[in-house]
Design an enzyme around this catalytic site. Sequence first.
Site, mmCIF file in Angstrom:
data_model
loop_
_atom_site.group_PDB
_atom_site.id
_atom_site.type_symbol
_atom_site.label_atom_id
_atom_site.label_comp_id
_atom_site.label_asym_id
_atom_site.label_seq_id
_atom_site.Cartn_x
_atom_site.Cartn_y
_atom_site.Cartn_z
ATOM 1 N N HIS A 192 48.200 34.862 39.866
ATOM 2 C CA HIS A 192 48.862 32.962 39.643
ATOM 3 C C HIS A 192 47.117 32.401 38.372
ATOM 4 C CE1 HIS A 192 50.372 32.967 43.818
ATOM 5 N NE2 HIS A 192 49.916 33.396 44.072
ATOM 6 N N ASP B 120 52.879 33.326 38.874
ATOM 7 C CA ASP B 120 53.046 31.863 38.620
ATOM 8 C C ASP B 120 52.004 31.545 37.662
ATOM 9 O OD1 ASP B 120 51.417 31.095 39.835
ATOM 10 O OD2 ASP B 120 53.019 30.468 42.054
ATOM 11 N N GLU C 264 43.500 39.608 49.790
ATOM 12 C CA GLU C 264 41.853 39.157 49.607
ATOM 13 C C GLU C 264 41.267 39.218 50.358
ATOM 14 O OE1 GLU C 264 43.969 34.757 50.302
ATOM 15 O OE2 GLU C 264 45.448 35.505 48.271
ATOM 16 N N ASN D 212 45.886 43.758 48.079
ATOM 17 C CA ASN D 212 46.856 42.877 47.562
ATOM 18 C C ASN D 212 45.567 41.691 47.582
ATOM 19 O OD1 ASN D 212 48.609 41.638 46.216
ATOM 20 N ND2 ASN D 212 48.989 40.254 47.496
ATOM 21 N N GLU E 161 52.215 37.771 42.707
ATOM 22 C CA GLU E 161 52.595 36.643 42.827
ATOM 23 C C GLU E 161 53.190 36.011 41.604
ATOM 24 O OE1 GLU E 161 50.015 34.879 46.273
ATOM 25 O OE2 GLU E 161 50.850 37.447 47.215
#
Length: 405
Positions: A297, A327, A220, A261, A325
């Site tokens: 996300h 979701d 990030e 990432n 990651e």
Amino acid sequence: MKFTASFIALLSVVPFAAAQVAEWGQCGGIGWTGQCGTTCAAGLTCTVINSYYFQCLPGVRPLECVPPPTSSVPTSTASSPGSSPTVSGSGLNADAQAAGFKYFGSATDNNELSDTAYVNILKVPSQFGQITPANSMKWDATEPTRGQFTFTGGDQIYNFAKANGQIVRGHNCVWYNQLPSWVSNSGFNAATLTSVIQTHCSTIVSHYKGGIYAWDVVNEPFNDDGTWRTDVFYNTLGQSYVAIALNAARTADPNAKLYINEYNIEYPGAKATSLLNLVKSLKSQGTPLDGVGFQCHFIVGQVPTTLGQIMSQFVATGVEVAVTELDIRTTTPASTSALQQQQKDYQSVVSQCKATTGCVGITVWDYTDKYSWVPNTFSGQGAACPWDQNLVEKPAYQGIVAGFQ
Ligand code: XIL
């Protein structure tokens, strides 16, 4: 910590303190109750043979300290016939590999490994071929005090994955969050912070040398508007901290894929552009970089249809990409229609990745709503994972299956 009666009975007959185990002696594994890291005699290292048996062997191996099982450790962490729930279809990892991916995986966390029903699904290699520790390899977990490293939590998850034939993504070396104040409030000058980054990255990466598929070396780095995140790393070193970390990681484990990432890069915009430009510039300078992680996300009904297109732009620069990651959250309690839309959304992510040459795998940020980070972070939101609170597959599961077809 709660001890069962049988555990206390065992304690009374097994010497617990700094007893020295001789060569070939047992020093850990399911059912063993010795003390972590202090039990092998000089020159010996506690080495994982399998999840039930760790042995003192000569020489130094990367995994020195494996936490001894306690009453909170599941009775079984390795795959064994008959102890797992039936897998729907071939399993998500089997489907992923049949579709040409390296893996379908899940994040997990140490406290979750005491949940036997949860573990019985997580350990099935046809469902999950890859594991990411959600917290226990982060800076606050691995180097809470300068120069003092602890791998107890990371090793537990690493060893779990290895015992089940699952590959591991390391997460992460350098991130503004979950960063101890001895780093963030240090006032270190550029030379000292460079050395601190190099020591941190090289120590954690070399601890697992040869055993990690990929490391999120930098996590990030950008703000949503595409400007650099002004954390201690950028404020002290400018963007050079990225190459400092990547170079240290490459030296520590030349075989691990090194990733940056990031989130909110799954659609066109300033943030995706800034990261793409960074990747191009690192590549042109010869800085080691192998991959870009798309966190993904997402929100039900708002999955970008541009994911595959953006991924392809990154792949064109010479890196691989992965969904790291995933979701897809919604307002809770989730309505039936939201869960149906979520099925389509999961399918969309998987099929966009499948359509992108160079997208190597997909990781969900835990497979069940029981352990999702979402409700703790996004108020009123949740139900983001493919399995529900009770470890029952949701329509999303079939969406993933369909995406791989
Ligand atoms: C999350 C963990 O899942 C939580 O348990 C923790 O409290 C906060 O961090 N992006 C990342 C992950 O890269 O490390 C974050 O993980 C989720 C967002």
